[in-house]
Design a protein around this motif. Structure first.
Motif, PDB file in Angstrom:
ATOM      1  N   UNK A 296      55.005 -19.966  -8.322  1.00  0.00           N
ATOM      2  CA  UNK A 296      54.042 -20.424  -7.307  1.00  0.00           C
ATOM      3  C   UNK A 296      52.618 -20.341  -7.844  1.00  0.00           C
ATOM      4  N   UNK A 297      52.317 -19.313  -8.639  1.00  0.00           N
ATOM      5  CA  UNK A 297      50.980 -19.227  -9.239  1.00  0.00           C
ATOM      6  C   UNK A 297      50.767 -20.428 -10.158  1.00  0.00           C
ATOM      7  N   UNK A 298      51.799 -20.756 -10.938  1.00  0.00           N
ATOM      8  CA  UNK A 298      51.715 -21.936 -11.822  1.00  0.00           C
ATOM      9  C   UNK A 298      51.489 -23.189 -10.982  1.00  0.00           C
ATOM     10  N   UNK A 299      52.211 -23.284  -9.880  1.00  0.00           N
ATOM     11  CA  UNK A 299      52.098 -24.434  -8.970  1.00  0.00           C
ATOM     12  C   UNK A 299      50.657 -24.585  -8.483  1.00  0.00           C
ATOM     13  N   UNK A 300      50.052 -23.468  -8.077  1.00  0.00           N
ATOM     14  CA  UNK A 300      48.681 -23.513  -7.538  1.00  0.00           C
ATOM     15  C   UNK A 300      47.682 -23.857  -8.643  1.00  0.00           C
ATOM     16  N   UNK A 301      47.914 -23.304  -9.844  1.00  0.00           N
ATOM     17  CA  UNK A 301      47.025 -23.631 -10.976  1.00  0.00           C
ATOM     18  C   UNK A 301      47.113 -25.111 -11.320  1.00  0.00           C
ATOM     19  N   UNK A 302      48.352 -25.644 -11.336  1.00  0.00           N
ATOM     20  CA  UNK A 302      48.529 -27.070 -11.641  1.00  0.00           C
ATOM     21  C   UNK A 302      47.833 -27.918 -10.570  1.00  0.00           C
ATOM     22  N   UNK A 303      47.936 -27.489  -9.308  1.00  0.00           N
ATOM     23  CA  UNK A 303      47.250 -28.208  -8.220  1.00  0.00           C
ATOM     24  C   UNK A 303      45.748 -28.268  -8.513  1.00  0.00           C
ATOM     25  N   UNK A 304      45.162 -27.112  -8.875  1.00  0.00           N
ATOM     26  CA  UNK A 304      43.716 -27.054  -9.134  1.00  0.00           C
ATOM     27  C   UNK A 304      43.347 -27.978 -10.301  1.00  0.00           C
ATOM     28  N   UNK A 305      44.155 -27.921 -11.363  1.00  0.00           N
ATOM     29  CA  UNK A 305      43.850 -28.735 -12.557  1.00  0.00           C
ATOM     30  C   UNK A 305      43.985 -30.222 -12.227  1.00  0.00           C
ATOM     31  N   UNK A 306      45.077 -30.606 -11.548  1.00  0.00           N
ATOM     32  CA  UNK A 306      45.308 -32.027 -11.260  1.00  0.00           C
ATOM     33  C   UNK A 306      44.212 -32.595 -10.361  1.00  0.00           C
ATOM     34  N   UNK A 307      43.844 -31.853  -9.315  1.00  0.00           N
ATOM     35  CA  UNK A 307      42.817 -32.393  -8.412  1.00  0.00           C
ATOM     36  C   UNK A 307      41.431 -32.329  -9.044  1.00  0.00           C
ATOM     37  N   UNK A 308      41.226 -31.375  -9.960  1.00  0.00           N
ATOM     38  CA  UNK A 308      39.958 -31.327 -10.694  1.00  0.00           C
ATOM     39  C   UNK A 308      39.836 -32.530 -11.618  1.00  0.00           C
ATOM     40  N   UNK A 309      40.917 -32.839 -12.339  1.00  0.00           N
ATOM     41  CA  UNK A 309      40.871 -33.920 -13.325  1.00  0.00           C
ATOM     42  C   UNK A 309      40.922 -35.300 -12.677  1.00  0.00           C
ATOM     43  N   UNK A 310      41.798 -35.471 -11.692  1.00  0.00           N
ATOM     44  CA  UNK A 310      42.012 -36.812 -11.130  1.00  0.00           C
ATOM     45  C   UNK A 310      40.980 -37.141 -10.049  1.00  0.00           C
TER      46      UNK A 310
END
Lengths: 289, 352
Positions: free
Chosen positions: A140-154
């Motif tokens: 879940x921590x990985x999931x939240x980090x990926x969310x932050x990265x994806x919305x930051x980049x896209x």
């Protein structure tokens, strides 16, 4: 011959052997999890798909040029509606995944047939649920980090606050979210089926906790119910920490509420687990599938 | 330390019954119909109960193989689940390795190696070695000892070459061997094996029976449940026959067979068996405990019966069977087996 057939020769179990057993459960879960590689796709795609539905609706309502944003900002105090929505939907997904994953952890073992063989060992039985939670928190921590990265980049979403305070709110949310999962896990073993309850809880979180809108928009009686749901404080606290530049003092009410709810749900989860364990010894529920 | 590895006294287990399946009233007459309440409130009526185990007494000596034999649903698995602490008895007491199964449950678990649910009791997404390492930790075996024992058991079970493969790639026999290795990890003095050869091919079942005999020679006490009478006959020092939750006979295999050695067992193979023929034969005074079982796909039936005078009854059998397309293809008079003992005691076959 007797000496070789004596379990007492292994010594009385203590904290070290209980910790080794706990670690073995964590390691087992992690090893099995890695052997289903489709989780990588789920981890990359789901953080985008679910919030997108709400983001596109918000975009349609506010106008492509954002002219309708004034009302939103006045109501919520937030200027970044994408970040606002993503935090709400991420908390919802976190709770939803925990209900399915931790909530059905023992049930899945029961259906596989392995729950009985675990139950037959002298290990502290609550370890089976705790051990399942370890890898779940990592994913879940990985999931939240990926969310932050994806919305930051896209979408160019940037934090306007203290990320450490956002992390603190996340950590304070763990006992309540997983305590609810433990309570569910115990009910599922007894009831054999709890899909209806999962749908109910996640529906309540969706409507009452303001995953895409401020709770203040709700009628008074609904706001009263929202106050009794820890997810309301998670969403409010995370939004305040990540986008409203809130200080530790500003977040203290949310933190206190989360820790109180955490203590309540963890205690209830543990009590329900013990109740289920006693009941299973009377009914034979552990071996039934 | 007591000479008894397992001791059960008046062990009873009752479960809430499904509607219409509860225990019958113990003394004659049918139960009165439930009174319909005008207002369905107030105190709930107690649920009907089904008695799965009904006053079982067992004394199993250290170092013996004790077979618990009975058909499906007789109460074997419920008894074993009470002894290994998965189920709490409704009444009665049981001690395993001297420990009470309710009050000293963790000591009982440390004393037992258990094979329940066979191949389903291990993780198919882990390798054989990973499974054993995992269960060694659950049994609180120190890591250095665990490593050594896992290697020894993999070697002994002849799985070492494939120890790192996932269990899902193993045959049923290999999975069963891993389940047994798991039970042996803590070197428990007592082993509970619930239907250990169920689903195995004949060769794998034979190998497993050899292993069980070897474990006895090493000093383990073994409680074995099975509904294969040849297996119980071959392995057990003593056998308890269980039916409808009660132990109805308990003796050595030879002792049990001696109970009906005045009887001759007539075994027929018949094509096109009709139930009315069975009724006619049962009416003969020289015939008792007739049981007919279909063999495989064709219309071939094995018919077993007990008789105290086979010479007198044979002509009557031939006369009754050779009618309406029914054909007698084989007939033997054989020594009583454990299954015949079971039929004699219960009036039904073990695999009904």
């Amino acid at each position: 011959m007797e000496a070789t057939l004596s379990p007492q020769s292994l010594g009385k179990p203590g904290l070290a052997s209980d910790l080794r057993a706990f670690w073995a459960i964590v390691n087992r879960e992690w090893t099995i999890f890695k052997r289903y590689p489709s989780w990588i796709i789920a981890l990359l795609i789901w953080p985008l798909i679910f919030p997108m539905m709400y983001i596109l609706t918000a975009r349609a309502l506010s106008g492509v040029d954002g002219s309708g944003m004034t009302v939103f900002t006045q109501t919520t105090g937030a200027t970044n509606y994408i970040g606002y929505i993503v935090i709400g939907t991420t908390v919802w997904m976190w709770q939803n995944i925990v209900l399915w994953d931790v909530g059905f952890a023992l049930r899945n073992e029961q259906m596989r047939g392995t729950l009985e063989s675990n139950w037959l060992s002298p290990t502290w039985r609550f370890s089976y649920l705790l051990g399942h939670t370890g890898p779940q928190i990592i994913t879940m921590t990985t999931f939240i980090l990926i969310t932050a990265v994806e919305f930051g980049l896209i979408f160019g979403v940037r934090l306007n606050g203290n990320p450490w305070l956002a992390l603190l709110i996340m950590l304070a949310s763990i006992p309540a979210i997983y305590g609810l999962g433990f309570a569910f896990a115990s009910i599922v073993i007894t009831a054999k089926e709890a899909h209806t309850f999962v749908f109910l809880v996640r529906g309540l979180v969706m409507i009452f906790c303001g995953i895409t809108f401020p709770v203040s928009l709700l009628p008074g009686w609904m706001q009263s119910i929202a106050e009794w749901m820890p997810q309301t404080y998670m969403i409010h606290g995370m939004r305040s920490a990540a986008f409203a530049n809130a200080s530790f003092a500003d977040l203290l009410p949310d933190l206190k509420a989360l820790l109180l709810f955490g203590a309540f749900w963890l205690t209830l989860g543990y009590l329900l687990f013990n109740w289920m364990e006693r009941r299973a010894r009377q009914t034979g529920a552990i071996g039934q599938y | 330390m007591s000479d008894l590895a397992i001791e059960a006294s008046q062990l009873v287990k009752k479960f809430p019954a499904k509607p219409g399946t509860g225990d019958k009233p113990s003394e004659g007459g049918s139960a009165p119909p439930p009174k319909r309440k005008l207002f369905p409130f107030g105190k709930k009526e107690p649920n009907a109960m089904f008695t799965a185990v009904d006053g079982v007494d067992l004394q199993i000596q250290r170092g013996e193989i004790f077979g618990l034999l009975g058909p499906n649903g007789a109460g074997k698995s419920t008894t074993i689940r009470m002894l290994c602490t998965l189920l709490e008895p409704t009444s009665g007491t049981a001690r395993v390795n001297g420990f009470d199964v309710v009050r000293q449950a963790n000591d009982v678990r440390r004393s037992l190696g258990t094979v329940l649910a066979g191949e389903r009791s291990i993780y198919w997404k882990l390798s054989g070695r990973e499974n054993l390492e995992y269960f060694a930790a659950l049994y609180h075996i120190p890591p250095a000892i665990a490593k050594k024992r896992v290697e020894e058991l993999l070697e002994r079970m002849e799985i070492k070459d494939r120890a790192n493969e996932l269990v899902e790639k193993y045959s049923t026999g290999m999975r069963q061997r891993i389940a047994i290795a798991k039970a042996l990890l803590a070197r428990p003095p007592i082993l509970l094996l619930d239907e250990p050869t169920l689903g195995l091919d004949p060769q794998a079942a034979r190998n497993l029976r050899e292993l069980i005999a070897q474990l006895k020679r090493e000093g383990h006490t073994i409680l074995l449940t099975t509904h294969y009478m040849e297996e119980a006959d071959q392995l057990s020092d003593r056998i308890g026959i269980i039916d409808t939750g009660k132990v109805i006979a308990l003796d050595t295999p030879e002792g049990l067979k001696r109970r009906i050695d005045q009887q001759e067992i007539i075994r027929l193979e018949v094509i096109g068996w009709q139930e009315y023929i069975g009724d006619k034969l049962r009416a003969l005074s020289e015939v008792s405990n007739l049981v007919a079982r279909k063999q495989g796909e064709a219309d071939l039936w094995e018919v077993n019966m007990q008789s105290n005078n086979s010479r007198a009854v044979l002509p009557k059998l031939v006369e009754n069977i050779g009618q309406n397309g029914t054909r007698l293809v084989n007939m033997n008079i054989v020594k009583p087996s454990l299954e015949d003992v079971f039929i004699h005691l219960t009036g039904k076959a073990l695999r009904d």
